[in-house]
Every structure is written in C-alpha cells, then in structure tokens.
Design a protein around this motif. Structure first.
Motif, PDB file in Angstrom:
ATOM      1  N   VAL A   1       0.784   5.413  -0.469  1.00  0.00           N
ATOM      2  CA  VAL A   1      -0.126   6.563  -0.423  1.00  0.00           C
ATOM      3  C   VAL A   1       0.617   7.806  -0.914  1.00  0.00           C
ATOM      4  O   VAL A   1       1.681   8.141  -0.373  1.00  0.00           O
ATOM      5  CB  VAL A   1      -0.650   6.787   1.004  1.00  0.00           C
ATOM      6  CG1 VAL A   1      -1.558   8.015   1.045  1.00  0.00           C
ATOM      7  CG2 VAL A   1      -1.394   5.551   1.505  1.00  0.00           C
TER       8      VAL A   1
ATOM      9  N   GLU B   1      -4.280  11.535  -3.438  1.00  0.00           N
ATOM     10  CA  GLU B   1      -3.169  10.602  -3.292  1.00  0.00           C
ATOM     11  C   GLU B   1      -2.602  10.152  -4.637  1.00  0.00           C
ATOM     12  O   GLU B   1      -1.600   9.463  -4.694  1.00  0.00           O
ATOM     13  CB  GLU B   1      -3.631   9.369  -2.509  1.00  0.00           C
ATOM     14  CG  GLU B   1      -4.135   9.690  -1.120  1.00  0.00           C
ATOM     15  CD  GLU B   1      -4.632   8.454  -0.404  1.00  0.00           C
ATOM     16  OE1 GLU B   1      -4.282   7.344  -0.847  1.00  0.00           O
ATOM     17  OE2 GLU B   1      -5.368   8.584   0.568  1.00  0.00           O
TER      18      GLU B   1
ATOM     19  N   HIS C   1       0.858  -1.188   0.000  1.00  0.00           N
ATOM     20  CA  HIS C   1       0.000   0.000   0.000  1.00  0.00           C
ATOM     21  C   HIS C   1       0.888   1.231   0.000  1.00  0.00           C
ATOM     22  O   HIS C   1       1.653   1.454   0.946  1.00  0.00           O
ATOM     23  CB  HIS C   1      -0.903  -0.019   1.234  1.00  0.00           C
ATOM     24  CG  HIS C   1      -1.906   1.099   1.272  1.00  0.00           C
ATOM     25  ND1 HIS C   1      -2.671   1.467   0.188  1.00  0.00           N
ATOM     26  CD2 HIS C   1      -2.266   1.944   2.269  1.00  0.00           C
ATOM     27  CE1 HIS C   1      -3.449   2.464   0.513  1.00  0.00           C
ATOM     28  NE2 HIS C   1      -3.234   2.788   1.766  1.00  0.00           N
TER      29      HIS C   1
END
Length: 944
Positions: free
Chosen positions: A292, A911, A290
């Motif tokens: 961001v 983002e 993940h």
C-alpha cells in the motif's frame, strides 16, 4: 476498418488536434457551425503492405503519433506486423518498426513513456527459430529510421512461450512506466537453462531503452520455479519502485515472499536475498502480496500468516505490516523490530492510508487473553511507521470474543478516521472516532464511541459511514429489536469529524427511518438529505414520501414530519422520485407520480435551497407541475407506467431519469409523457435556474416541446461536459414523416423554449415504414462535436455517420455526413473486427458483407475553435478531468496525496503514483470518445 482501441496518452497542441480512426470512408467533409467551429476530415493512406492499418493509433506527448498494423506484410512474408510513426504537424511518415516472422506482432501493445518515446511490446515475437520468446523494443518517437525487431535493439526472451513484456494472458502488457519516463518490465514466465517460470524484472531507460537477452546481469531474476508468480510492480511518487513477489521461496521455505525496492534511475540485477529485499521467514508468509502506498509516497507491505497457513483460516496466525521509506526501501527479515506484528484468527490485515499521510492497520481477527476475534486497529506514523506487537497499549481494541473491531475503517477528508465495529458487544455495534495525528488507544466503549441500543439484537454501523464535505460523517445502521418485532429500521447518526462523539444511539442523536436502507446523500456544500419514498405520518396513513434536509455541521435528529421534511400529500406521491444537486448544494426533487387536486400523476419538480432545506407538502405554490393526468413531470417512461418503484434518487443510471444538472449549476427536467392539452405524450424539456428554481406549470412557453402525439420529447437527454446538452428525440415526427427523429443542441445557461423543428434541431428524413426516418444519436459528447448514427439514408448504402458541430440544424444531407462502406457483396470478412455494420456491431469471419468496398485507409479528423479550460491549474483541462479521469476540475489534487492531478497517473488513488502522461485537449479527447462510444469501441483511458 474501425480501430479495436484508441490509446490516448498525450496532451497535444492547443491550435490543432488530430483524431485517428480506422474508417473506410469516401470523399471528405467539412461542417461550419454558426459560431465558426469547423470539423474537417482528411484521409491518411497506409504504406505499402498494410492490411489492418490503424488497428490502434497512439498519440505521443510530442504530438507525433503511432499507427499499428498487426497484419503488415513484406518481402513475401505475410502478417509480420509493423508500427508507423508519423509527424504530428505534417502527417509525414517518420519511422517504421516491423516484425520478421508470421504473426510476430500479434497481440502487441504500444506503451508511451511520457517523454515522446514509446515501447513496442510484442509477446509473440520469434527469435532464431524459437517461437513466442517475446520482445520489448524502445523507440525514439522523433527519429527517422526503418528497422526490424531484433535482439540488438530489443529486450528479448530466451525460451519458447516466455512472451517477454506480456502478462500470462498475453492480451495485456506488464510494463510499468515510472515518473521520469523510465520503465520496468515484469516477466513471470522467463526462464533459462531449460527451466521455465523463474521470472524476471528488468529496468529500462526512457531515453535509450534496454536490449539483449534477459540475464542476471541486467535483471532481477528468480532462482526457483514460480518465484515471480503473481508478482507486481508498484511505481512510487519519488520515481522509484518496489517489486512484490509473494511466491518467492526463501531456500526451502516455500512462499516466504519478498519486497524489493528499486532505484528509478538504475537497474536491479541478481537474485532476491536478505541483503537486497524485505523477506519472509515462514511458509506461506507471502511478503509482498499486498503493498500500500501512502499519500506521502512511503509504503507499507502487508504480510500474512507466518504460522499454520490453511487457505483463508488459521489458529493464532501471525500477520504483519512493514513500513518503508520510498527513497531507500527496507531490507532484512520481517520481525517485530521493523514491523507491526499481530496474532489472531484468520490472516486478514488491512492498511488504510489517511489523508494526512499517516495510516491505520486493522486486524479484526486479533486475539486477546485467550479470546478470539477481539479485533484491533493500530495507528502508524507515515514518516516512521509503527513496530512491535499489536496490543492494548498501542491500539483501539475490543473487549469480547468476536467483537471484530476494525472490520471496517473509514478515512475522513480532514485526516481523521472512524472505526466501525458492527459486531461489538454481541451485535450492538460501535463507531469510534480516531485522531489522524495520534490514533485511538483503549477498549471500545460507550464513553469513546457511538454504540447501538442495548435492547437491539442488531446494531450500529451495518451500512457503513458516509463522508460529508468538510470532514464530518454519518453512520448508517439497520437496527432490529430482540425477537424480530416490527420496531426496526434505519438510524442515521451524525458525527463530528474533528473530535470524539459518543453515546448510545437514539432519536435524540440520530434520525430514524422505517426503511431498511433509505438513501442518504451528501450535498456538495457539506449538508445532506435523506430520501424516503414510502414515508407515512403514522399507522394507516398513506405512503406520501418524504425528503429530509440535514445540516452537515450539527445533523438532524428524530424522524420525518411535515415540520422537518418536504413531503407528498397523496399515496405514492414520491414513488420513483429523482434527486439532483448542483455545486452550490441546491437541489431539485422530482416526484413524477405526484397528484394535484384536479388530476393524478401530473408530477412535480421542486427546487430546494441546499443551505436551508424546505419543509411542508409539495404544492403548486412551491413547485413546477403538470396539468393533465399522466403528465408525469420529471419521470422516465417506465417509472410513469408503474414499472419503476426503486429509489431512483440513490441508484439510477444517469440517462434513466428525468432530471439533469447542466451548465452554471442549472437543471433541466425531461417529461416525455407531458400532454399538450388533448395531444398526448408530445413531451417537454424544461430548463430550471439552479439559484432560484421555477414554479408554475409546464407549457410550450417555458419548455422545449413536441408537436405530434407520441413525439416524447425528453425521452433521452445527454449533458455535455461543459454543461450544454442535447435532447435526443427518436420518435419526433416531421410534417410528412413519422419518427423522422431529431437532435436538439441547447445552451445549459439559457432557457430553450418552443417546438422541436428544423430551425432548432438536426432532423432525420426518409419514408415511414422503413428505418430511413430514424435519427438515433448513438453517442453524444461535448458541444465541440457530436456523432449521430442514421440507420439508413437515401444517398448511401449501409448507413451514415453524422459528425455534427455545435448548434447544427436542418436535415441530414450528404454534405454533412460520411458514409460507412463495406467490401463487395458476398465477400467474406478476412479478419474479425475489420468491419462494422450500420448498427455498430462488429462483424465476424462468418459474416458476409452486402455493399461495395473501398481502399484501406485511416481517417484523420481535425477540430478547431474551442479554447481549453483548466480552472484549478493542475495541468489537466476541465473536460478531460471529468470525462477521462473522473477528477474534480475545481480541485488541483483530487485524491489529496500532495501531487497535482496533472502529474499523477493515478489521480483518484492516493496509494499509487506514476508518471502521468498529459491528457489531450478536451475537444479532441471528447470527439474520440464520441466516435468510440458510438460503435462500442474500447473506452478512452489514461496510461496505467
């Protein structure tokens, strides 16, 4: 043949717009409205060998366009497929790119690069007898050439079923376009030397492409099977990019993961290593799972579970968040020297970008002093990050086990944030304000937070927080007393978005409703309203309902009463209420079941000044009302018949309610069951001035109305993006035809009154007892043009498409319509989706076709006459912003990330950022949307 998709990716010239559809049509059509708007149609025939010409049509930023035919055949080889590039000015064929083998271009994709060039992604391409190696071919969008996909001009795979350029499901491509038009191809299945699924990432130039086989000399490649499984590419605002590969193995350490930064102007190659990437050092750490992107363009990698990974749970597992600069990236092993580290139960860690470019890291499972799940939230500087251990010295933390501080964090428009900890202190709950420039440090307490009352078992923050325009906020909570007694309900607590708010919530600092989740709706001017359909003045009193206005700068406290709320007078007066506001914050409340002194369910529409609110009962002196029982002003049919008892003001589909905002902040209220004296259910649509409202009764002197029993004018209203609208009346009867149908165009800034007729509407025709008379506008868009579907007509077989200009009136005729033609009777459909029937259903290979056929062709539509508008000067026209992107036409940077909407490929996601291919003119885009929507085609979308 209708297209299976329309890929819009470019702003074209203002003077002329070309819409491309696969339509089997006859003749040509031209419509001129009273204001001079012209819609014309021109047929574009496919080259020799085309069989599914126009399956998709893609408009390039240069104005040229690309037509795709997956079944094109040549030199005795069927279904090799091709794309054809046409000049956008002359509609002349410029170039052709073809496959070589059977189904080489099946499931292919056209990817515009924003500079006039494009990629042709062909995952089923065969090379030298090896099937489905896949290829990605760069094409100059202005060149004049004819060529075949080959390893000399394309990036090509090496092994069977590598399907270069496609995601594992083949139906979607895996190409990421960067800010300057360069691109990155991710291929999870790539392999070499007989080993599949090593994976590779290949950079390509937007002005010259990349060709040859994928190797370590032109790509970043994996060394072990599944190294690039679930990998992803994140484009950065600087034009660079990062590759997250969470299943990369660090030697014998499985799924250590890696994040590799790439220069947007040059290729990555070789293998992932500690010298080239941020890497994990523990099993299942999955660095890169993940990533961001912050609003300033830098990014944070969230890395999970360095110890004892067991699926979703763990004991004392370590998670981390690593900040990196978008211009240089970060390399090395994840550690406390370059990352924020956290030990806790579960491995969940979230990063929330703030509006000012900084960020917060939340870990609700963070452990402290032997207590599990205490929770913590740590602020990070968006220009330098935060490192070390998550602790009481740098974070907002809980005090008890299972406090789970940080389970929800809300960012405010002013850059600050609110931490919601609904399980804090045994379930009392807390909401803590945080400074977006400094963060929040210390234990959650009544001194720094709103907290739930001590006597309640369930407390503050369950329903979350609501951002108000201007930066203040509301915390909504469902509270329930100890033992589950009756005294429970919802608390709505106002908070100052610029400073700390603290204390135990009560009716002295919050608003109490007896419902569990009564809707709370922010207004565009920063104020808000609270809707209570079933509010009553006390035990045994009727449920008359209430609408309470709240001042966004100070809040509203206590509970509803006739002194602070707009209320009904009789039981169920506000059932099925509808709410709508305009840009000034003024709003209208529709209570279709409101009872007058003389009749039941006459309905009322009440206009309210959004800067002051309105208190007291709904009466004929402050509202627009009906006169006859069942008039149901502002109510949809189901609600008026007692079927709709939900909170329509909070959760409803736009076309399933009777109130609509139109141009200049005005409103229209539709009342399809309005009765004109003894003539039942003729229906009415009433225009309301958004600055002053309207009081009195609905009549044919102030509304557009029907004439015959059951006309139900207003059953459907569609609002165009410029604020004008149409009233769609499928049940309207003409003088000699029942259910002829009518579509009435209206100016959103001007009141329209009188009866629906051929003088003010487009009307249907035919004989009652068949579908001949039904004029059903299947999809409506913008006042430049709209499309209606007439199920059948007297002059054609199989239906008709009406391309109607603004204000078109009179009967449907052959001169203002285009027939839909299908193949010969009894002929089988050769390819699914080649044809549609008159209702818009796609035909399948099991269908037979009942009417004659026509040649394979693409219809070219041109719309001239409406100048575009770009109020906020962000490079996107207003209608395109609202319809395609969902951005704010009055705000040049809707997501507040510092990048104009017109230059931001992800204008609603702070983002993400990539090259934004400019949009089509509004009238062009919306006409495409009309055609696509009518027949259920894939929606218009920005490049992503």
């Amino acid at each position: 043949m209708w297209p299976m998709g329309i890929n819009l990716a470019a702003r074209m010239r203002v003077k002329i717009f070309s819409v491309f559809l696969s339509l089997v049509a006859i003749g040509s059509a031209a419509i001129t409205a009273a204001d001079g708007l012209v819609v014309t149609r021109e047929d574009l025939l496919g080259p020799d060998g085309t069989r599914r010409f126009g399956t998709t049509v893609t408009v390039l930023s240069s104005g040229n366009y690309v037509v795709y035919d997956p079944a094109w055949s040549s030199d005795g080889v069927d279904n090799v497929g091709a794309v054809f590039v046409y000049d956008g000015e002359t509609n002349q064929l410029l170039s052709t790119l073809t496959g070589k083998s059977w189904e080489d271009t099946l499931h292919s994709h056209i990817v515009p690069l924003g500079n006039g060039n494009f990629l042709f992604v062909t995952p089923n391409f065969d090379h030298q007898g090896v099937t489905d190696v896949g290829a990605v071919t760069w094409v100059d969008g202005s060149e004049s050439a004819t060529r075949t996909i080959s390893v000399e001009g394309s990036l090509v795979g090496l092994m069977e079923k590598q399907r270069v350029g496609a995601k594992p499901n083949v139906l979607n491509h895996d190409v990421t376009v960067l800010r300057d038009g360069n691109y990155v191809i991710l291929n999870e299945a790539w392999g070499e030397s007989g080993v599949a699924d090593l994976g590779a990432v290949t950079w390509g130039s937007g002005v010259s492409g990349v060709s040859g086989n994928i190797t370590s000399s032109n790509s970043l490649i994996g060394t072990k099977k599944h190294d690039f499984s679930a990998a992803h590419v994140l484009p950065l605002r600087s034009g660079n990019y990062v590759v997250g590969s969470p299943f990369w193995d660090n030697g014998e350490i499985i799924d250590a993961g890696a994040v590799t930064w790439g220069d947007g102007d040059s290729a990555l190659n070789g293998h992932i290593s500690v010298e080239s990437s941020l890497i994990g050092s523990s099993e299942h750490e999955r660095v890169g799972a993940h990533i961001v992107q912050l609003r300033n363009g830098n990014y944070v990698s969230v890395n999970g579970a360095q110890v004892a990974y067991t699926g979703g749970n763990c004991d004392n597992c370590v998670t981390s968040a690593t900040w990196a600069d978008q211009d240089v990236g970060i390399v090395g092993q994840v550690s406390s020297s370059n990352s924020l580290m956290s030990v806790g139960t579960e491995w969940t860690m979230e990063v929330l970008p703030l509006h000012n470019g900084n960020y917060v890291v939340s870990r609700p499972g963070w452990n402290r002093d032997g207590l599990e799940g205490v929770g913590a939230v740590t602020w990070g500087d968006g220009l330098s990050g935060v490192t070390g251990e998550m602790s009481a010295g740098n974070s907002l933390i809980g005090t008890l086990g299972d406090d789970r501080v940080g389970e929800r964090v809300i960012d405010l428009p002013n850059g600050n944030f609110v931490v919601l900890s609904q399980l804090w202190n045994g379930g009392r709950g807390a909401a803590t304000w945080g400074d977006g420039l400094l963060g929040a440090v210390g234990e959650v307490s009544p001194e720094n937070s709103f907290t739930g009352p001590t006597e309640y078992a369930q407390g503050l923050g369950q329903w979350g927080a609501i951002q108000l325009v201007g930066g203040n906020y509301l915390v909504t909570s469902y509270i329930k007393s100890q033992g589950g007694t009756v005294h429970s309900g919802q608390m709505i607590t106002w908070g100052d978005g610029a400073s700390k708010s603290a204390g135990e919530i009560s009716t002295s600092n919050s608003f109490f409703t007896k419902g569990h989740s009564d809707p709370v709706i922010p207004l565009p001017n920063g104020n808000y309203i609270i809707l209570q359909e079933t509010w009553s003045a006390g035990a045994g009193a009727p449920s008359v309902g209430a609408v309470t206005w709240g001042d966004g700068s100070v809040g509203v406290f206590g509970s509803a009463s006739t002194l602070n709320s707009l209320v009904g007078r009789n039981d169920n007066d506000l059932r099925a209420l509808v709410f709508e506001s305009n840009e000034d914050g003024n709003y209208v409340v529709s209570s279709p079941l409101w009872d007058s002194d003389q009749a039941a369910d006459v309905g009322a529409l009440t206009w309210v000044n959004g800067a002051t609110g309105l208190v007291g009962p709904i009466t004929p002196e402050n509202s627009l009302i009906g006169l006859t029982t069942g008039d149901c002003i502002g109510g949809v049919v189901n609600a008026c018949h007692g079927l709709g008892t939900g909170n329509y003001g909070f959760e409803y589909e736009r076309r399933d309610n009777g109130v609509h905002r139109v141009g200049n902040g005005n409103f229209v209220v539709a009342s399809p069951l309005w009765n004109n004296d003894t003539t039942a259910d003729v229906g009415a649509v009433t225009w309301i001035d958004g600055k002053t409202g309207r009081i009195g009764t609905v009549t044919n002197q102030n509304s557009l109305v029907g004439s015959t029993t059951g006309d139900q004018i207003g059953e459907r209203v569609e609002v165009f993006r410029d604020g004008n609208y149409v009233v769609i009346s499928e049940k309207w009867d003409s003088d000699d035809l029942e259910d002829a149908g009518a579509v009435t165009w209206a100016d959103g800034a001007v009141r329209m009154v009188g009866s629906v007729s051929a003088e003010n509407s487009l009307i249907g025709f035919g004989e009652f007892g068949t579908r001949d008379g039904e004029l059903d506008a299947g999809f409506i868009q913008q006042d430049a043009a709209f499309v209606s579907d007439l199920y059948a007509c007297n002059f054609c077989e199989g239906g008709v498409v009406i391309i109607a200009a603004r204000g078109l009136v009179g009967s449907v005729t052959a001169s203002n319509s285009a027939s839909i033609i299908a193949p010969s009777p009894g002929e089988m459909v050769k390819n699914p989706f080649d044809y549609i029937d008159h209702s818009g259903r796609r035909l399948t290979s099991s269908d037979t076709l009942p009417v004659p056929t026509s040649a394979n062709r693409v219809v070219l539509l041109q719309i001239n006459g409406l100048p575009p508008s770009d109020m906020d000067k962000d490079g996107l026209e207003d209608d395109v912003e609202i319809t395609l992107y969902g951005t704010d036409p009055n705000n040049p940077d809707t997501d507040g990330d510092g990048v104009l909407d017109g230059a931001d490929a992800f204008p609603l996601d702070p983002e993400r950022w990539a090259i934004a291919v400019p949009a089509l003119p509004s009238y062009a885009l919306l006409f495409l949307g009309a055609i696509a929507g009518l027949f259920g085609l894939r929606g218009l979308r920005p490049l992503s």
